[in-house]
Design an enzyme around this catalytic site. Sequence first.
Site, PDB file in Angstrom:
ATOM      1  N   ARG A  90       0.848  -1.187   0.000  1.00 50.37           N
ATOM      2  CA  ARG A  90       0.000   0.000   0.000  1.00 50.37           C
ATOM      3  C   ARG A  90       0.885   1.238   0.000  1.00 50.37           C
ATOM      4  NH1 ARG A  90      -3.559  -2.501  -1.722  1.00 50.37           N
ATOM      5  NH2 ARG A  90      -5.531  -3.094  -0.765  1.00 50.37           N
ATOM      6  N   HIS A  98      -1.336   0.788  -9.853  1.00 47.25           N
ATOM      7  CA  HIS A  98      -1.996  -0.163  -8.953  1.00 47.25           C
ATOM      8  C   HIS A  98      -2.581  -1.355  -9.725  1.00 47.25           C
ATOM      9  CE1 HIS A  98      -3.999  -0.590  -4.768  1.00 47.25           C
ATOM     10  NE2 HIS A  98      -3.811  -1.783  -5.326  1.00 47.25           N
TER      11      HIS A  98
END
Length: 344
Positions: free
Chosen positions: A259, A307
């Site tokens: 993350r 991502h």
Amino acid sequence: MRIAFCTRLDPAEHAAWLATLRGLRPQDEWCESWPEGAALDAAVVAQPPHGALSGLRGLKLIQSLWAGVDRLLADDSLPADVPLARMVDPSMTAAMAESAQWAVLCLHRHFFDYAAQQAKGLWQQRPQRRAQEVSVLVLGAGAMGLGVAMRLRGLGYQVQAWRRGLSAARPAHPMDPVRVLAATDPALAPSAAEAAEAGETAATAEVPILQGQAALEAALPQTEILINLLPLTAHTRGFLNARLFEAMPAGSAVVNFGRGAHLVEADLLAALERGPLRRAVLDVFHEEPLPRDHAFWSHPRITVLPHVAALTDMRTAAQVVATNLARVEAGQAPLHRVDRARGY
Ligand code: NDP
């Protein structure tokens, strides 16, 4: 069962999920809206709006379509006493292994450097080392971390994975090979066909698992490529920071597939500028999409991905959802339940 289906996916993807889940569980009533205080048996969610599940009665399961549940857990309106399950999707694990394989190969064999050389019309050969000579440390030995570690081990890299060591369901010995771990959790074990496809044998797929802070500190000075696959929790926020980078050897590289909030961005830029890092591969960011004027976009030694290291694959993940719904319907505990106190 009456099931709330609540996502902020784009409308086409939302509709495709719903059609797939309805196909697998046609006996259920799938609801996209419900009155205040409605009675529903389960909720299947992807980034639901704040408060979307508050006040529901009778919920026996909240099933996330995503592997990371940090955003869900940050929603204080999420019903506290309902079991929450994260997504462990075999296709997503395989995709993560592919992304890690690409990043490690590009770092080890200088393919990022050759791409930069091509842009300058520069013909320059760099040293070719063997995979066996390159050490990789994977932070996190969960579904993602182990999938990555096993794939890289199958390719011949010196791989270790690091875990916290608190989960009772996982082995306590600091050097237990993955095969032992896989034997205790069938969901983590690759099928013989998957292992063969990845070029793995039982012997090559063995990965040492390190536990605890002291083991991490001992491993970092020998780590050339660090791959972060920790979940985002109160303990791991800002984990990729100056202190950690300073413990790594000169010329090492960091891959962040966890993350964005794991990374202290200024510390990374400083470590690239002054050492010891030579390159970073980043898939996740504090702010997504990464703002157009962010320094990472144009940094010559940072590779930016939007991502995409591993997306949930609807074809297999919907089966995982259906299995968990069947389990709670039969009064069994759901698979891959999140420990809310632990945060993953
Ligand atoms: P798991 O819950 O299966 O595994 C988490 C691992 O991290 C476990 O080994 C756990 O240790 C370890 N861990 C947790 N906290 C700590 C800590 N404080 N110190 C050391 N180790 C710790 O998660 P997954 O493998 O399924 O997913 C990991 C993360 O990957 C997700 O949370 C998500 O953020 C990210 N992800 C990113 C994607 C992308 O496309 N970029 C796609 C999918 C996931 P222990 O074994 O002791 O419990």
